[in-house]
Design a protein around this motif. Structure first.
Motif, PDB file in Angstrom:
ATOM      1  N   SER A 261       0.835  -1.209   0.000  1.00 47.33           N
ATOM      2  CA  SER A 261       0.000   0.000   0.000  1.00 47.33           C
ATOM      3  C   SER A 261       0.869   1.258   0.000  1.00 47.33           C
ATOM      4  N   ASN A 262       2.047   1.196   0.619  1.00 46.06           N
ATOM      5  CA  ASN A 262       2.958   2.351   0.550  1.00 46.06           C
ATOM      6  C   ASN A 262       3.434   2.575  -0.886  1.00 46.06           C
ATOM      7  N   ALA A 263       3.766   1.454  -1.574  1.00 43.99           N
ATOM      8  CA  ALA A 263       4.230   1.567  -2.959  1.00 43.99           C
ATOM      9  C   ALA A 263       3.150   2.222  -3.818  1.00 43.99           C
ATOM     10  N   LEU A 264       1.883   1.862  -3.537  1.00 43.84           N
ATOM     11  CA  LEU A 264       0.772   2.464  -4.306  1.00 43.84           C
ATOM     12  C   LEU A 264       0.615   3.937  -3.942  1.00 43.84           C
ATOM     13  N   LYS A 265       0.784   4.229  -2.648  1.00 39.63           N
ATOM     14  CA  LYS A 265       0.582   5.605  -2.162  1.00 39.63           C
ATOM     15  C   LYS A 265       1.708   6.539  -2.618  1.00 39.63           C
ATOM     16  N   TYR A 266       2.915   6.023  -2.617  1.00 39.31           N
ATOM     17  CA  TYR A 266       4.058   6.899  -2.929  1.00 39.31           C
ATOM     18  C   TYR A 266       4.585   6.663  -4.356  1.00 39.31           C
ATOM     19  N   GLY A 267       3.636   6.417  -5.282  1.00 32.90           N
ATOM     20  CA  GLY A 267       4.007   6.250  -6.694  1.00 32.90           C
ATOM     21  C   GLY A 267       4.246   7.611  -7.337  1.00 32.90           C
ATOM     22  N   ARG A 291       9.970  -4.176  -4.384  1.00 30.77           N
ATOM     23  CA  ARG A 291      10.541  -3.070  -5.170  1.00 30.77           C
ATOM     24  C   ARG A 291       9.418  -2.291  -5.846  1.00 30.77           C
ATOM     25  N   ASP A 292       9.544  -0.946  -5.854  1.00 23.03           N
ATOM     26  CA  ASP A 292       8.557  -0.145  -6.595  1.00 23.03           C
ATOM     27  C   ASP A 292       9.266   0.873  -7.479  1.00 23.03           C
ATOM     28  N   ASN A 293       8.489   1.524  -8.332  1.00 20.52           N
ATOM     29  CA  ASN A 293       9.068   2.521  -9.246  1.00 20.52           C
ATOM     30  C   ASN A 293       8.578   3.923  -8.861  1.00 20.52           C
ATOM     31  N   GLY A 296      10.591   7.380  -4.429  1.00 22.40           N
ATOM     32  CA  GLY A 296      11.883   7.114  -3.807  1.00 22.40           C
ATOM     33  C   GLY A 296      12.086   7.895  -2.509  1.00 22.40           C
ATOM     34  N   ILE A 297      13.197   7.588  -1.844  1.00 21.79           N
ATOM     35  CA  ILE A 297      13.495   8.183  -0.527  1.00 21.79           C
ATOM     36  C   ILE A 297      14.968   8.579  -0.501  1.00 21.79           C
ATOM     37  N   ASP A 298      15.236   9.724   0.067  1.00 19.40           N
ATOM     38  CA  ASP A 298      16.628  10.119   0.270  1.00 19.40           C
ATOM     39  C   ASP A 298      17.202   9.204   1.365  1.00 19.40           C
ATOM     40  N   TYR A 304      15.146   6.738   9.743  1.00 18.35           N
ATOM     41  CA  TYR A 304      14.099   7.617  10.285  1.00 18.35           C
ATOM     42  C   TYR A 304      12.699   7.101   9.977  1.00 18.35           C
ATOM     43  N   ILE A 305      12.472   6.647   8.738  1.00 15.80           N
ATOM     44  CA  ILE A 305      11.107   6.254   8.342  1.00 15.80           C
ATOM     45  C   ILE A 305      10.604   5.002   9.060  1.00 15.80           C
ATOM     46  N   PHE A 306      11.529   4.255   9.701  1.00 16.19           N
ATOM     47  CA  PHE A 306      11.081   3.057  10.423  1.00 16.19           C
ATOM     48  C   PHE A 306      10.694   3.368  11.865  1.00 16.19           C
ATOM     49  N   LYS A 310       6.956   8.697  12.213  1.00 15.05           N
ATOM     50  CA  LYS A 310       7.848   9.504  11.368  1.00 15.05           C
ATOM     51  C   LYS A 310       7.420   9.376   9.905  1.00 15.05           C
ATOM     52  N   ARG A 311       7.183  10.526   9.281  1.00 14.54           N
ATOM     53  CA  ARG A 311       6.704  10.542   7.898  1.00 14.54           C
ATOM     54  C   ARG A 311       7.531  11.554   7.091  1.00 14.54           C
ATOM     55  N   LEU A 312       7.696  11.268   5.821  1.00 10.42           N
ATOM     56  CA  LEU A 312       8.420  12.224   4.963  1.00 10.42           C
ATOM     57  C   LEU A 312       7.444  13.025   4.114  1.00 10.42           C
ATOM     58  N   HIS A 313       6.303  12.398   3.818  1.00 11.27           N
ATOM     59  CA  HIS A 313       5.349  13.069   2.932  1.00 11.27           C
ATOM     60  C   HIS A 313       4.043  13.288   3.679  1.00 11.27           C
ATOM     61  N   GLY A 314       4.180  13.821   4.901  1.00 17.83           N
ATOM     62  CA  GLY A 314       3.034  13.957   5.799  1.00 17.83           C
ATOM     63  C   GLY A 314       1.918  14.834   5.269  1.00 17.83           C
ATOM     64  N   PRO A 318      -2.241  10.888   2.881  1.00 16.30           N
ATOM     65  CA  PRO A 318      -2.753  10.414   4.170  1.00 16.30           C
ATOM     66  C   PRO A 318      -1.860   9.321   4.754  1.00 16.30           C
ATOM     67  N   GLY A 319      -1.885   9.193   6.061  1.00 15.67           N
ATOM     68  CA  GLY A 319      -1.078   8.149   6.711  1.00 15.67           C
ATOM     69  C   GLY A 319      -0.863   8.488   8.170  1.00 15.67           C
ATOM     70  N   THR A 320      -0.391   7.498   8.904  1.00 21.79           N
ATOM     71  CA  THR A 320      -0.203   7.707  10.349  1.00 21.79           C
ATOM     72  C   THR A 320       1.270   7.636  10.766  1.00 21.79           C
ATOM     73  N   GLY A 321       2.111   7.161   9.875  1.00 25.24           N
ATOM     74  CA  GLY A 321       3.537   7.025  10.225  1.00 25.24           C
ATOM     75  C   GLY A 321       3.793   5.823  11.126  1.00 25.24           C
ATOM     76  N   ILE A 322       2.842   4.885  11.123  1.00 25.85           N
ATOM     77  CA  ILE A 322       3.008   3.708  11.996  1.00 25.85           C
ATOM     78  C   ILE A 322       3.377   2.459  11.175  1.00 25.85           C
ATOM     79  N   GLY A 323       2.987   2.454   9.885  1.00 21.91           N
ATOM     80  CA  GLY A 323       3.153   1.252   9.046  1.00 21.91           C
ATOM     81  C   GLY A 323       4.542   0.643   9.075  1.00 21.91           C
ATOM     82  N   LEU A 324       5.567   1.440   8.772  1.00 17.52           N
ATOM     83  CA  LEU A 324       6.917   0.862   8.697  1.00 17.52           C
ATOM     84  C   LEU A 324       7.456   0.495  10.079  1.00 17.52           C
ATOM     85  N   ALA A 325       7.041   1.279  11.104  1.00 18.72           N
ATOM     86  CA  ALA A 325       7.466   0.938  12.472  1.00 18.72           C
ATOM     87  C   ALA A 325       6.893  -0.427  12.842  1.00 18.72           C
TER      88      ALA A 325
HETATM   89  P1  ADP Z   1       2.711   6.324   6.421  1.00 13.17           P
HETATM   90  O1  ADP Z   1       2.741   5.718   5.080  1.00 13.17           O
HETATM   91  O2  ADP Z   1       1.448   6.122   7.133  1.00 13.17           O
HETATM   92  O3  ADP Z   1       3.144   7.760   6.400  1.00 13.17           O
HETATM   93  P2  ADP Z   1       4.847   4.517   7.041  1.00 13.17           P
HETATM   94  O4  ADP Z   1       5.455   4.201   8.352  1.00 13.17           O
HETATM   95  O5  ADP Z   1       4.275   3.414   6.249  1.00 13.17           O
HETATM   96  O6  ADP Z   1       3.782   5.632   7.341  1.00 13.17           O
HETATM   97  O7  ADP Z   1       5.949   5.232   6.162  1.00 13.17           O
HETATM   98  C1  ADP Z   1       6.763   6.247   6.731  1.00 13.17           C
HETATM   99  C2  ADP Z   1       7.221   7.191   5.665  1.00 13.17           C
HETATM  100  O8  ADP Z   1       8.143   6.527   4.790  1.00 13.17           O
HETATM  101  C3  ADP Z   1       6.118   7.663   4.757  1.00 13.17           C
HETATM  102  O9  ADP Z   1       5.464   8.786   5.316  1.00 13.17           O
HETATM  103  C4  ADP Z   1       6.856   7.997   3.479  1.00 13.17           C
HETATM  104  O10 ADP Z   1       7.393   9.291   3.581  1.00 13.17           O
HETATM  105  C5  ADP Z   1       8.014   7.008   3.458  1.00 13.17           C
HETATM  106  N1  ADP Z   1       7.724   5.864   2.573  1.00 13.17           N
HETATM  107  C6  ADP Z   1       7.242   4.659   2.938  1.00 13.17           C
HETATM  108  N2  ADP Z   1       7.132   3.829   1.885  1.00 13.17           N
HETATM  109  C7  ADP Z   1       7.581   4.516   0.809  1.00 13.17           C
HETATM  110  C8  ADP Z   1       7.739   4.210  -0.575  1.00 13.17           C
HETATM  111  N3  ADP Z   1       7.420   3.020  -1.074  1.00 13.17           N
HETATM  112  N4  ADP Z   1       8.242   5.167  -1.383  1.00 13.17           N
HETATM  113  C9  ADP Z   1       8.576   6.371  -0.884  1.00 13.17           C
HETATM  114  N5  ADP Z   1       8.451   6.727   0.404  1.00 13.17           N
HETATM  115  C10 ADP Z   1       7.965   5.819   1.256  1.00 13.17           C
END
Ligand code: ADP
Length: 372
Positions: A261-267, A291-293, A296-298, A304-306, A310-314, A318-325
């Motif tokens: 779902s992150n790959a779909l959201k951050y396409g 892997r997605d296309n 991307g992430i710096d 940090y994103i784990f 913590k979110r980069l594209h807050g 939409p999102g809670t920043g909990i998924g990767l943690a």
């Molecule tokens: P959320 O998606 O709810 O913000 P996550 O913990 O899943 O929270 O992800 C944390 C952050 O990592 C996201 O806010 C996003 O900035 C970055 N991120 C996660 N997955 C991807 C991805 N596939 N491509 C780019 N950035 C991503």
């Protein structure tokens, strides 16, 4: 010591007198007596044995013994031998004593260190038990808080919607906007609470280390659960044959689902999302990659994103920043590791490992979770 040696030598001489003749018998027996006295008694007893065997004992054994006719050369030679033997024996004794003292000191130190280690181990075990207790109560607290928060939030949501419906004609634009703020805010809060609840539920249990699950089926379920985000967008998910692993099916499903779902959201806008799931054996682990296309992430944010919240594209998504943690927590509870490889605009590859069932890392994970 010299007396015992001389008495023994005299008895021996008596026994040998008839067979090898008086002089030879006296010579050999007393030479041994002197050597024994020097070896076990030291300088004094050695020289005393010399004197006794040259001047006193022959009185009894040799008829017409005359001390004035003692062979002084033999006496000097025998005394010298006695001194040398005494010296060798003394050196050996000193070396033995030094060794014994060193051994005793070493044993003392080993005992001390063992005691220290035992004390440190006990303290560590106490700390670990304390930590486990406080972790368990924190988990319970997080679970209770997020569970109990759900009900009042549902009420806020329901009554905000009722308010909007019931007073539809009576509210101005601002009124509707406020109600909208309430519902979107409470929905966001509901998502947050639901995610926190899932996060707090991730705890290792004994079953996860004895249940084999087919990761191929788990990925299929994850794709099916993400149907809404896939349909009509041109996005594709491909995966080949994936291995069977030991673990908690629900938790591993959450990991794949979050990643897909992150790959779909951050396409990338305007570009169909391509997702590829793979697995390869790496030592005693299965290494999975998603892997997605996307955007991307710096890599400076790779850790940090784990972290929780913590979110980069807050702002924009939409999102809670909990998924990767949550993914990190699940993977680590299974004895694996999780990381990302990416660069901005080049897509991302999320990777995680799970120990191959029965491997030493698998046993270590089970041991680490306190489940022996
Ligand atoms: P959320 O998606 O709810 O913000 P996550 O913990 O899943 O929270 O992800 C944390 C952050 O990592 C996201 O806010 C996003 O900035 C970055 N991120 C996660 N997955 C991807 C991805 N596939 N491509 C780019 N950035 C991503």
């Amino acid at each position: 010591m010299p007396l015992i040696a001389i008495v023994s030598a005299s008895l021996l001489t008596f026994a040998m007198l008839r067979t090898i003749g008086p002089n030879a018998a006296i010579g050999y027996s007393f030479l041994f007596a002197i050597m024994a006295a020097a070896w076990w008694g030291g300088y004094g007893p050695g020289l005393l044995a010399c004197a006794l065997s040259f001047f006193v004992v022959p009185y009894g054994l040799v008829p017409k013994f005359n001390p004035a006719k003692t062979d002084l050369n033999r006496l000097a030679l025998t005394a010298l031998v006695s001194l040398l033997i005494s010296r060798v024996a003394a050196t050996r004794r000193r070396a033995e004593e030094t060794l014994r003292a060193a051994n005793a000191e070493l044993e003392g130190r080993v005992r001390e260190r063992t005691l220290e280690l035992e004390r440190a181990n006990t303290a560590l075990a106490e700390k670990a038990a304390q930590l486990e207790r406080s972790n368990a109560s924190l988990e319970q607290y997080a679970y209770a808080a997020s569970h109990d928060l759900q009900e009042p939030l549902r009420m806020v949501n329901v009554y905000a919607q009722l308010l909007a419906r019931r007073y539809e004609g009576h509210l101005d634009a601002a009124g509707h906007e406020y109600i909208n703020f309430i519902t979107t805010g409470s929905r966001r809060m509901q998502n947050l609470v639901a995610d926190l609840l899932s996060y707090s539920r991730v705890v290792a249990d004994s079953e996860q280390f004895s249940t084999e699950v087919a990761s191929h089926e788990i990925v299929a379920d994850a794709v099916s659960n993400c149907r809404a985000g896939l349909e009509g967008t041109g996005a594709t998910v491909t995966y080949g044959s994936l291995p069977r692993v030991c673990g908690n099916r629900e938790q591993i499903l959450e990991v794949f689902q979050n990643m897909i779902s992150n790959a779909l959201k951050y396409g990338k806008p305007g570009e169909p999302v391509r997702i590829q799931v793979e697995a390869a054996e790496s030592g005693s682990f299965w290494e999975f990659s998603v892997r997605d296309n996307g955007i991307g992430i710096d890599m400076q944010y790779a850790d940090y994103i784990f972290r929780l919240f913590k979110r980069l594209h807050g702002g924009e998504l939409p999102g809670t920043g909990i998924g990767l943690a949550l993914c990190k927590r699940v993977v680590e509870q299974h004895g694996g590791r999780i990381w990302v490889e990416s660069s901005p605009g080049q897509g991302s590859t999320f990777k995680f490992t799970l120990p191959i069932s029965g491997s030493k890392d698998f046993k270590a994970a089970r041991h680490g979770a306190g489940l022996l």
